[in-house]
Design a protein around this motif. Structure first.
Motif, short mmCIF file in Angstrom:
data_model
loop_
_atom_site.label_atom_id
_atom_site.label_comp_id
_atom_site.label_asym_id
_atom_site.label_seq_id
_atom_site.Cartn_x
_atom_site.Cartn_y
_atom_site.Cartn_z
N ALA A 41 48.09 -9.16 -40.73
CA ALA A 41 47.91 -9.47 -42.15
C ALA A 41 47.14 -8.39 -42.90
CB ALA A 41 47.26 -10.84 -42.38
N ASP A 86 49.17 -6.24 -32.36
CA ASP A 86 49.31 -6.22 -33.82
C ASP A 86 50.56 -7.01 -34.22
OD1 ASP A 86 49.11 -5.47 -36.45
OD2 ASP A 86 49.42 -3.33 -36.14
N ILE A 87 50.43 -7.85 -35.23
CA ILE A 87 51.59 -8.61 -35.71
C ILE A 87 51.74 -8.37 -37.21
CG2 ILE A 87 50.23 -10.74 -36.07
CD1 ILE A 87 52.83 -12.23 -35.19
N SER A 115 54.99 -12.54 -46.95
CA SER A 115 55.53 -13.81 -47.47
C SER A 115 56.95 -13.65 -48.00
CB SER A 115 54.70 -14.35 -48.62
OG SER A 115 53.41 -13.87 -48.62
N ASP A 147 54.80 -0.90 -47.64
CA ASP A 147 54.00 -0.62 -46.44
C ASP A 147 54.47 0.68 -45.80
OD1 ASP A 147 52.40 -2.93 -46.58
OD2 ASP A 147 54.07 -4.14 -45.85
N ARG A 174 49.26 0.51 -47.45
CA ARG A 174 50.34 0.33 -48.42
C ARG A 174 50.38 1.53 -49.35
NH1 ARG A 174 52.01 -4.81 -49.39
NH2 ARG A 174 52.30 -4.42 -51.59
N LYS A 197 41.91 -11.68 -45.50
CA LYS A 197 42.02 -10.23 -45.52
C LYS A 197 40.73 -9.61 -46.02
CE LYS A 197 46.85 -10.84 -46.68
NZ LYS A 197 48.00 -10.08 -46.23
#
Ligand code: DLL
Length: 435
Positions: free
Chosen positions: A213, A234-235, A239, A304, A328, A425
């Motif tokens: 996230a 890491d994932i 949304s 990203d 980003r 975050k």
């Protein structure tokens, strides 16, 4: 321990995978052309039809979808399914103005659960695990996304959500949690709490962390793995596309995140020109969702920054890997003409003894010049030391940043735990410049 959640699809030979992508892409184009006026309009304007796409390469001739398009269609303008079929609505955290809404059909929720279950298995989890889910539940996709995936896997999920860290630690210890899912910054926050209670993670059953996230560096991974005594992967997700489980590192390689290509077609483009860059080069990740029904997106500009590799992976999964994110394109700071990602500062801090990777960058403009103050927390052991030690330490950080990034900043060392922690975050930058 099972290696895969869905072996057939996760290890599909590339030729078959690409054939499946093309078929699904063609179906998806029909779906959006017929059901979303926004897409019909731009296709007609450009004289393209869903039938124009004969190969995966043809995808690059199609228009992008941007965050602005999403905002202009707020809230439901890009939905491709009638409201009767939408069973869930999430929204992005959007820091300015309105969020962006995303609608999911029952099929989408089920697909998402499978992607998340695949991701958990790739991280090393299995049915017997007790998954302590500290991602926030709510409009944010982290909580419910990880929750449904854990249930689909058949593991036991503890729906903690964020906050009340003391209680988190108690539950984690008493319930014997084996997998922790939360943001990497919150994982470090939990580690601080465990340390404050003078307990040792060696007495916990925790063995895996699935963190995402927000961007986090390799150095931060080492720090988390050491402090929590776990293996951390890491994932990634967002949304607009689905939530967590779009891509995940495998425990075998921990080198790049497998993006589930049977559902998402990734492209990496130059953010300025929109042209595809070569394999291995960094650029902006663009995703086309080929199976989603509620809100399928064509060539969505994620903003990203990453790169992609199609090299085979030791884990046996055939899905391409995207590199850990730099940040980003819109988080990239330009300080006196130098491009800086906050994650680069973090990497430098983790390598310096005596400081914590907890920091805040405050940027101002005096006259025509940008000034940067970097507030960094020092270790408890150091803070009580004499001023001279602290002065040497701040000079050292200033020099490392100048040498590595080419940016001059003034470092202000602050007491442990003074920089605001969040359960979601982390906020790392205050930019007071007026553009
Ligand atoms: O952050 C979904 C998520 C929840 C992902 C839990 C992973 C775990 P949003 O709030 O819409 O969704 O924010 C999406 O967060 O475009 C990236 O900029 C950033 N992001 C997400 N995962 C990573 C990651 C969720 N692993 C935005 N590394 C994305 C770097 C990430 N940035």
């Amino acid at each position: 321990m099972a290696n895969y959640f869905n072996e057939e699809f996760e290890t599909l030979p590339r030729v078959a995978l690409e054939a499946l992508q093309l078929k699904r892409l063609q179906d998806m184009l029909e779906r959006i052309y017929n059901n979303v006026p926004f897409y019909k309009h731009i296709f007609d304007q450009r004289k393209i039809t869903p039938k124009s796409v004969k190969s995966l390469d043809d995808l690059q001739n199609l228009p992008f979808t941007t965050k602005k398009d999403m905002m202009d269609s707020y809230p439901y303008g890009l939905f491709a399914a009638p409201m009767e079929e939408i069973v869930r609505i999430h929204a992005s955290s959007g820091t300015t103005g309105k969020p962006t809404a995303a609608g999911y059909t029952g099929k989408d929720i089920s697909l998402w659960a499978e992607m998340m279950a695949r991701s958990l298995v790739a991280a090393g989890a299995n049915k017997g695990d007790i998954i302590h889910n500290s991602y926030g539940y709510g409009l944010f996709t982290g909580g419910l996304g990880a929750h449904y995936g854990a249930e689909r896997l058949g593991a036991s999920v503890i729906p903690m959500s964020g906050g009340n860290t003391k209680r988190q630690v108690m539950i984690m210890q008493d319930f014997g949690s084996t997998v922790l899912t939360c943001t990497p910054s919150y994982a470090l926050f939990i580690a601080d709490e465990v340390k404050a209670q003078k307990i040792d993670f060696k007495n916990f059953k925790l063995r895996i962390g699935v963190f995402g996230a927000e961007p986090w560096s390799e150095a931060m991974r080492n720090e988390i793995e050491k402090k929590l005594n776990i293996s951390a992967v890491d994932i990634y997700g967002l949304s607009e596309i689905m939530g967590p489980g779009v891509a995940i590192e495998c425990r075998e390689a921990k080198s790049g995140l497998h993006i589930w290509e049977d559902n998402f077609i990734p492209e990496i483009v130059d953010p300025a020109t929109g042209e595809r860059v070569k394999e291995g080069e960094s650029g902006e990740l663009v995703i086309t969702t080929v199976t989603k029904q509620g809100m399928p997106l064509l060539r969505y500009r994620t903003r990203d920054i990453t790169s992609i590799t199609y090299e085979p992976c030791v884990c046996g999964r055939t899905h391409a890997r995207i590199s850990k994110f730099m940040g980003r394109s819109d988080d990239m700071l330009i300080i006196r003409g130098v491009n800086v990602f906050p994650s680069q500062i973090e990497s430098i801090l983790v390598g310096i003894e005596g400081v914590e990777p907890q920091y805040l960058l405050i940027i101002d403009r005096k006259g025509n010049l940008d000034t940067v103050q970097l507030q960094v927390e020092v270790d408890e052991s150091l803070f009580s030391d004499e001023i001279k030690v602290l002065q040497v330490l701040s000079k050292k950080i200033e020099k490392e940043i100048k040498d590595t990034l080419g940016v001059t900043c003034s470092v202000k060392l602050v007491e442990p735990k003074t920089i605001e922690r969040t359960e979601g975050k982390a906020k790392r930058v205050i930019d007071n410049r007026k553009f």
